[in-house]
Design an enzyme around this catalytic site. Structure first.
Site, mmCIF file in Angstrom:
data_model
loop_
_atom_site.group_PDB
_atom_site.id
_atom_site.type_symbol
_atom_site.label_atom_id
_atom_site.label_comp_id
_atom_site.label_asym_id
_atom_site.label_seq_id
_atom_site.Cartn_x
_atom_site.Cartn_y
_atom_site.Cartn_z
ATOM 1 C CG ASP A 15 -2.009 -1.085 1.070
ATOM 2 O OD1 ASP A 15 -2.308 -1.496 -0.074
ATOM 3 O OD2 ASP A 15 -2.559 -1.506 2.106
ATOM 4 C CE LYS A 37 -3.621 -4.828 -0.244
ATOM 5 N NZ LYS A 37 -4.070 -3.571 -0.864
ATOM 6 C CE LYS A 66 -11.199 -3.731 -2.146
ATOM 7 N NZ LYS A 66 -9.785 -3.327 -2.227
ATOM 8 C CG ASP A 69 -17.208 -1.934 -16.517
ATOM 9 O OD1 ASP A 69 -18.292 -1.890 -17.136
ATOM 10 O OD2 ASP A 69 -16.309 -1.097 -16.674
ATOM 11 C CB THR A 123 -12.854 -4.434 5.561
ATOM 12 O OG1 THR A 123 -11.978 -3.521 4.914
ATOM 13 C CG2 THR A 123 -12.619 -5.844 5.044
#
Length: 182
Positions: A15, A37, A66, A69, A123
């Site tokens: 991140d 990730k 995520k 579409d 979350t």
């Protein structure tokens, strides 16, 4: 490759905003982890080169975009991710069974064994936030998780979030634990 594990598979979240930051974090972690990730922030700025670099280092990649579409678009995006060698890719379960199935099929067509993880409920949502976002105050987030998980299972997605899991004990899913390092 289908992952089977009785304990969570650790994944380190990159991140961070840049590939340089990601390289520094991967170096800091060293051989303690081989699964990372890549989220929306890093992928939007750096694109496929961050995935290609991780794969070149022999690392496994969880691409957490995520996707949500129309099925055809998500299927093609999943095929593109699979062609990059991504191990896991997230899609929003709220996109429905046809979209989830398109992602699973697209990943298969992409030439790799990319697993599709369905994000059931974010979350950050508690019951009140979920109700506000969906305009449906009668549905609890935990109930929605269970319902979306069933849709994901029918579509062939093979993962789940660790959030709101008590209602999901009867489902057989693979468990992942994502760690954020600062």
């Amino acid at each position: 490759m289908l992952f089977r594990s009785t304990s969570p598979i650790p994944i380190i979240a990159l991140d961070v905003p840049t590939l340089a930051d990601a390289r520094a974090l991967v170096a800091r972690v060293g051989p303690a982890a081989d699964f990372f990730k890549v989220g929306l922030q890093l992928y939007t700025r750096e694109g496929p080169p961050v995935v290609e670099w991780l794969r070149g280092e022999g690392k496994r990649v969880f691409l957490d975009l995520k996707l949500h579409d129309i099925p055809n678009t998500v299927g093609r995006a999943a095929a593109s991710a699979a062609a990059l060698g991504v191990d896991l890719l997230t899609v929003h379960a709220v996109g429905g069974e046809a979209m989830l199935r398109a992602a699973v099929e697209g990943a298969r067509e992409g030439g790799a064994s990319t697993g599709i993880l369905a994000v059931t409920v974010l979350t950050s949502f508690d019951d009140a936030a979920y109700a506000a976002a969906t305009l449906n105050p009668g549905i609890r987030a935990a109930y929605a998780v269970a319902q979306y998980a069933a849709v994901a299972a029918r579509a062939g997605a093979r993962g789940r979030s660790e959030e709101h899991t008590s209602e999901l004990q009867s489902h057989s899913f693979i468990s992942y634990a994502v760690f954020c390092l600062k």
